[in-house]
Design a protein around this motif. Structure first.
Motif, PDB file in Angstrom:
ATOM      1  N   LYS A  92       0.850  -1.189   0.000  1.00 32.44           N
ATOM      2  CA  LYS A  92       0.000   0.000   0.000  1.00 32.44           C
ATOM      3  C   LYS A  92       0.883   1.235   0.000  1.00 32.44           C
ATOM      4  N   ASN A  93       0.396   2.292  -0.640  1.00 30.53           N
ATOM      5  CA  ASN A  93       1.066   3.586  -0.630  1.00 30.53           C
ATOM      6  C   ASN A  93       0.231   4.558   0.182  1.00 30.53           C
ATOM      7  N   TYR A  94       0.895   5.359   1.017  1.00 32.04           N
ATOM      8  CA  TYR A  94       0.223   6.351   1.850  1.00 32.04           C
ATOM      9  C   TYR A  94       0.553   7.732   1.322  1.00 32.04           C
ATOM     10  N   PHE A  95      -0.474   8.578   1.154  1.00 30.47           N
ATOM     11  CA  PHE A  95      -0.289   9.931   0.640  1.00 30.47           C
ATOM     12  C   PHE A  95      -0.899  10.929   1.608  1.00 30.47           C
ATOM     13  N   TYR A  96      -0.165  12.004   1.862  1.00 30.06           N
ATOM     14  CA  TYR A  96      -0.661  13.097   2.704  1.00 30.06           C
ATOM     15  C   TYR A  96      -0.280  14.395   2.005  1.00 30.06           C
ATOM     16  N   ASN A  97      -1.280  15.189   1.636  1.00 29.76           N
ATOM     17  CA  ASN A  97      -1.097  16.427   0.875  1.00 29.76           C
ATOM     18  C   ASN A  97      -0.320  16.183  -0.411  1.00 29.76           C
ATOM     19  N   GLY A  98      -0.578  15.063  -1.075  1.00 32.61           N
ATOM     20  CA  GLY A  98       0.055  14.747  -2.342  1.00 32.61           C
ATOM     21  C   GLY A  98       1.448  14.157  -2.230  1.00 32.61           C
ATOM     22  N   LYS A  99       1.986  14.032  -1.018  1.00 32.17           N
ATOM     23  CA  LYS A  99       3.333  13.495  -0.822  1.00 32.17           C
ATOM     24  C   LYS A  99       3.235  12.039  -0.387  1.00 32.17           C
ATOM     25  N   LYS A 100       4.037  11.168  -1.019  1.00 33.57           N
ATOM     26  CA  LYS A 100       4.055   9.759  -0.658  1.00 33.57           C
ATOM     27  C   LYS A 100       4.824   9.585   0.645  1.00 33.57           C
ATOM     28  N   LEU A 101       4.245   8.807   1.572  1.00 31.14           N
ATOM     29  CA  LEU A 101       4.828   8.617   2.894  1.00 31.14           C
ATOM     30  C   LEU A 101       5.232   7.169   3.113  1.00 31.14           C
ATOM     31  N   THR A 102       6.263   6.983   3.932  1.00 30.08           N
ATOM     32  CA  THR A 102       6.587   5.656   4.418  1.00 30.08           C
ATOM     33  C   THR A 102       5.770   5.414   5.678  1.00 30.08           C
ATOM     34  N   LEU A 103       5.825   4.198   6.187  1.00 36.17           N
ATOM     35  CA  LEU A 103       5.072   3.881   7.400  1.00 36.17           C
ATOM     36  C   LEU A 103       5.624   4.640   8.597  1.00 36.17           C
ATOM     37  N   LYS A 104       6.931   4.860   8.647  1.00 36.87           N
ATOM     38  CA  LYS A 104       7.538   5.633   9.748  1.00 36.87           C
ATOM     39  C   LYS A 104       7.093   7.099   9.693  1.00 36.87           C
ATOM     40  N   GLU A 105       7.086   7.697   8.493  1.00 31.68           N
ATOM     41  CA  GLU A 105       6.635   9.087   8.353  1.00 31.68           C
ATOM     42  C   GLU A 105       5.161   9.217   8.718  1.00 31.68           C
ATOM     43  N   LEU A 106       4.383   8.210   8.341  1.00 30.55           N
ATOM     44  CA  LEU A 106       2.963   8.221   8.671  1.00 30.55           C
ATOM     45  C   LEU A 106       2.752   8.154  10.178  1.00 30.55           C
ATOM     46  N   SER A 107       3.563   7.369  10.873  1.00 28.40           N
ATOM     47  CA  SER A 107       3.414   7.274  12.326  1.00 28.40           C
ATOM     48  C   SER A 107       3.786   8.590  13.010  1.00 28.40           C
ATOM     49  N   LYS A 108       4.737   9.348  12.437  1.00 26.19           N
ATOM     50  CA  LYS A 108       5.080  10.655  13.008  1.00 26.19           C
ATOM     51  C   LYS A 108       3.940  11.649  12.826  1.00 26.19           C
ATOM     52  N   ILE A 109       3.248  11.567  11.703  1.00 33.51           N
ATOM     53  CA  ILE A 109       2.150  12.501  11.429  1.00 33.51           C
ATOM     54  C   ILE A 109       0.977  12.241  12.371  1.00 33.51           C
ATOM     55  N   VAL A 110       0.658  10.986  12.632  1.00 30.17           N
ATOM     56  CA  VAL A 110      -0.529  10.671  13.425  1.00 30.17           C
ATOM     57  C   VAL A 110      -0.234  10.454  14.905  1.00 30.17           C
ATOM     58  N   GLU A 111       0.974  10.749  15.375  1.00 30.44           N
ATOM     59  CA  GLU A 111       1.286  10.478  16.778  1.00 30.44           C
ATOM     60  C   GLU A 111       0.478  11.327  17.756  1.00 30.44           C
ATOM     61  N   SER A 112      -0.090  12.440  17.311  1.00 33.52           N
ATOM     62  CA  SER A 112      -0.939  13.237  18.202  1.00 33.52           C
ATOM     63  C   SER A 112      -2.292  12.563  18.459  1.00 33.52           C
ATOM     64  N   ASN A 113      -2.734  11.723  17.531  1.00 33.91           N
ATOM     65  CA  ASN A 113      -3.974  10.969  17.687  1.00 33.91           C
ATOM     66  C   ASN A 113      -3.625   9.628  18.329  1.00 33.91           C
ATOM     67  N   VAL A 114      -4.041   9.419  19.569  1.00 28.83           N
ATOM     68  CA  VAL A 114      -3.645   8.242  20.339  1.00 28.83           C
ATOM     69  C   VAL A 114      -4.129   6.958  19.677  1.00 28.83           C
ATOM     70  N   PHE A 115      -5.376   6.931  19.234  1.00 28.01           N
ATOM     71  CA  PHE A 115      -5.924   5.721  18.630  1.00 28.01           C
ATOM     72  C   PHE A 115      -5.197   5.379  17.331  1.00 28.01           C
ATOM     73  N   ALA A 116      -5.005   6.379  16.470  1.00 20.95           N
ATOM     74  CA  ALA A 116      -4.333   6.134  15.192  1.00 20.95           C
ATOM     75  C   ALA A 116      -2.883   5.725  15.410  1.00 20.95           C
ATOM     76  N   SER A 117      -2.227   6.339  16.381  1.00 18.65           N
ATOM     77  CA  SER A 117      -0.838   6.000  16.671  1.00 18.65           C
ATOM     78  C   SER A 117      -0.722   4.544  17.135  1.00 18.65           C
ATOM     79  N   LYS A 118      -1.657   4.114  17.953  1.00 23.70           N
ATOM     80  CA  LYS A 118      -1.653   2.723  18.421  1.00 23.70           C
ATOM     81  C   LYS A 118      -1.847   1.764  17.249  1.00 23.70           C
ATOM     82  N   GLU A 119      -2.754   2.090  16.350  1.00 27.25           N
ATOM     83  CA  GLU A 119      -3.008   1.234  15.198  1.00 27.25           C
ATOM     84  C   GLU A 119      -1.800   1.169  14.261  1.00 27.25           C
TER      85      GLU A 119
END
Length: 114
Positions: free
Chosen positions: A40-67
């Motif tokens: 799967k590819n993850y995109f945020y504001n048109g930029k392709k993200l790795t799983l590590k970058e995605l976890s940094k973006i969602v770390e403020s959301n506790v539920f999403a960070s856990k998932e």
């Protein structure tokens, strides 16, 4: 009488689906997930993200960070099992191509692992 209830429930379901799609999320901060090949590819504001970058973006959301942490752990485990399965399946095929008698039990184990 039953037909009346079926039609009403279909109309209600359609209205709820339309309502949920209309007011679901703000589109400016949406993370889009696209299937590509086996992953799967993850995109945020048109930029392709790795799983590590995605976890940094969602770390403020506790539920999403856990998932995301659960997904990272499952990703590592699945890569290890898939590598082992690929080896168990590929080794007997290499032995067969070399002209010797392969261990089909090992190939069967590899087929079940991968």
């Amino acid at each position: 009488m039953k037909l009346k209830y079926i039609i009403l429930s279909c109309i209600y379901t359609f209205m709820m689906m339309t309502y949920n799609n209309t007011f679901g999320q703000i589109t400016g901060d949406t993370i889009k997930i696209n299937r590509a090949g086996l992953g799967k590819n993850y995109f945020y504001n048109g930029k392709k993200l790795t799983l590590k970058e995605l976890s940094k973006i969602v770390e403020s959301n506790v539920f999403a960070s856990k998932e995301i942490r659960i997904a990272e752990a499952c990703n590592v485990l699945s890569c290890i099992v898939a590598f082992g399965g690929g080896f168990c399946l590929g080794y007997p095929l290499g032995v067969l191509l070399a002209g010797r008698e392969p261990s089909w039990i090992l190939a069967g184990m590899g087929e079940h692992l991968s």
